[in-house]
Scaffold this active site. Structure first.
Site, PDB file in Angstrom:
ATOM      1  N   SER A 196       0.788  -1.027  -0.016  1.00  0.00           N
ATOM      2  CA  SER A 196      -0.171  -0.033   0.034  1.00  0.00           C
ATOM      3  C   SER A 196       0.877   1.240   0.115  1.00  0.00           C
ATOM      4  CB  SER A 196      -0.973  -0.261   1.309  1.00  0.00           C
ATOM      5  OG  SER A 196      -2.056   0.632   0.919  1.00  0.00           O
ATOM      6  N   ASP A 461      -8.424  -4.705  -5.746  1.00  0.00           N
ATOM      7  CA  ASP A 461      -8.086  -3.477  -4.828  1.00  0.00           C
ATOM      8  C   ASP A 461      -8.738  -2.261  -5.072  1.00  0.00           C
ATOM      9  OD1 ASP A 461      -6.641  -2.007  -3.239  1.00  0.00           O
ATOM     10  OD2 ASP A 461      -4.853  -2.393  -4.356  1.00  0.00           O
TER      11      ASP A 461
END
Length: 558
Positions: A196, A461
């Site tokens: 991330s 995602d």
């Protein structure tokens, strides 16, 4: 019960929402603040491990401290204690050091990234390496100064975080045999791993410090800073149940129309439907409904379908035991059912005993979440980076694209709040914009070209549109910079369990392990044995001088 879907469903949820001091586990500090791209927390058993030589190792949760520079542009300011965790379960002399930071979170509880329940440990096991979890500056207790005031936060930048990784790798003395002689490329190859934001930090660091890490692994790495990040909701719209998306779109279109041109009675009816009659501003009311879409970020392949996001969709799409067709039940039922879901349980889940104005409102600069400058306040630390450097404001889509969330919320909505969080930081600018162009220029964003860096992304995602797998990204997969993409969600590939459940996640993990194995095979340490000092060649001396000059130039840039 599962509702009808666009594509075969990969099973779901990791963490249900809970409210502790109005801070939510996905990065929201109150109900109407967007989540950060946080890497999932994975813990390990706290008991001792045994090394491959049979020696008993310290408990996995043993905390170590490193004297990190407060300001890499001015070392005279001194140091602070930066926490890290470390184990050498599989280590053999000369093996790689795998360094990981969870990024924008207190790192206590991320010990799973030391062992083979994560990709970090898989790499260490395969390559006979040691693992480290390093707490990011300004998160947890790794704070250069004793608060999160503006005076402190001026040392909170992406470049300072990159320099932390450099200084740590070159100066740490690990509590393991030979741990004082593991300097990058001198004795050992170092591998940087992140997910991330910390996945983006992995890429940005390897651009900025090209000679520091031998290899990198970046999961769901949000490498392209984007101010108006409406694309956050696009993977959700593509992969959520189709009947649910149809009804959510219908309700949001209706609410935007009423809030823009409806009568006072119509507006008040909408607010009452969601239990938000006491929430003053209409953009706060409409924006609060984003929370149901943000729940998608908690999904992972290794969990079931009982999570909050699918409870929400079932509340809209299951009626009297029947499931709606792909077109949904339509506006009237969806609006009523969505409201019932909020008033029966969800609003309490978000706000607890807090009133809706203090929980979901964004116009009172005196609210605690704006004014709390105590350390270990990840929401404040992350918001500083958001307001100054990366943006990622999660808003309604352009008018030519279907939207799951209100178009009443645009970047100026969030930019206005930056002045509430950090009064005086932006002068008289009522809507300060993050300098995303500077970040993308400095660290190359989608255009980064880095040798021996593996990108792992997921189709589902919600942060996909800021990764190298975004629609419109020019990035292409190569042997030196591969891009593996699975059917996973956010950072799914970091978890060993997810690989056991989802074959596409496993394939990405296996591809990465093979790539890293190849990249380390031809590594040549300059001084593997401390008993045989290495005499550097003239070429190496020149390269070292270039490295020092480059480092000094980088440190001189504020």
């Amino acid at each position: 019960m599962l509702t009808s879907i666009r594509t075969p469903l990969v099973v779901l949820l990791s963490l249900s929402l809970s409210v502790v001091n109005a801070r939510l586990p996905d990065g929201r500090v109150h109900g109407n603040i967007p989540p950060s791209p946080a890497v999932p927390k994975i813990t390990a058993d706290d008991g001792p491990l045994t090394s491959i030589s049979g020696a008993t190792l310290p408990p996995i949760n043993t905390t170590y401290y490193f004297d990190q520079l407060i300001d890499h542009t001015n070392p005279k300011l001194g140091t602070f204690k930066q926490r890290y965790w470390h184990t050498w379960e599989w280590y053999e002399e000369g093996g790689p050091i795998i360094l990981f930071t969870p990024g924008e979170a207190n790192a206590d509880g991320y010990t799973g990234y030391l062992v083979n329940r994560t990709i970090n440990g898989q790499i260490a096991q395969q390559q006979k390496g040691a693992t480290i979890v390093l707490e990011h500056r300004f998160y947890g207790t790794s704070n250069p100064l004793p608060d999160l005031s503006l005076k402190s936060l001026k040392y909170h930048t992406i470049q300072q975080a990159i320099d932390d990784l450099d200084y740590f790798a070159n100066n740490v003395k690990l509590a393991m045999p030979g741990g004082d002689k593991v300097k990058p490329n001198v004795n050992n190859p170092w591998i940087l791993v992140g997910g991330s934001y910390s996945g983006a930090l992995t890429g940005w660091t390897m651009v900025n410090k090209p000679d520091l890490f031998r290899a990198g692994y970046a999961s769901s790495a949000v490498v392209e800073a984007i101010t108006d990040f409406w694309g956050y909701f696009e993977p959700i719209r593509e992969f959520m149940p189709q009947n649910c998306s149809a009804d959510v779109e219908a309700v949001i279109t209706h609410i935007d129309q009423i809030f823009t041109s409806g009568s006072p009675a119509e507006i008040n009816a909408i607010k009452a439907n969601f239990g938000l009659s006491n929430l003053t501003h209409l953009d706060d009311v409409a924006g609060a409904l984003r929370n149901n879409l943000w729940d998608w970020q908690s999904l992972s392949p290794a969990t079931g379908v009982e999570g909050t996001f699918f409870q929400f969709c079932d509340a809209l799409e299951v009626k009297d035991g029947a499931v709606a067709s792909a077109s949904g039940w339509g506006l009237d039922h969806a609006l009523s059912a969505w409201g019932a879901f909020w008033t029966s349980s969800y609003l309490n889940l978000l706000c607890g005993k807090n009133d809706v104005e203090s929980c979901l409102g964004s116009y009172n600069p005196n609210e605690d979440y704006f004014t709390d400058t105590s350390i270990d306040n990840s929401g404040r630390s992350w918001t500083w980076i958001v307001c100054n450097e990366v943006g990622f404001y999660q808003e309604g889509a352009p008018t030519d694209v279907p939207t799951l969330v209100t178009r009443l919320v645009q970047p100026v909505y969030d930019e206005r709040q930056c002045n509430y969080w950090f009064p005086g930081a932006f002068g008289n600018n009522p809507t300060p914009q993050p300098n995303v162009n500077r970040i993308n220029t400095a660290y190359h964003g989608w255009n980064m070209k880095v040798d021996r860096l593996f990108f792992a992304n997921g189709h589902r995602d919600p942060w996909r549109e800021a990764t190298t797998s975004a629609n419109g990204s020019p990035a292409v997969s190569t042997s030196s910079e591969p891009i593996g993409i699975s059917d996973g969600f956010h950072c799914s590939d970091l978890s060993t369990t997810n690989g056991k459940v989802d074959s596409t996640v496993l394939a990405v993990q296996q591809q990465a392990l093979k790539s890293i194995q190849g990249w380390l095979a031809d590594f040549k340490p300059t001084n593997r044995s401390s008993h045989q000092p290495h005499r550097r060649s003239e070429d190496e001396e020149r390269e070292e001088k270039r490295r020092v000059l480059r480092f000094e130039r980088e440190r001189s840039v504020v």
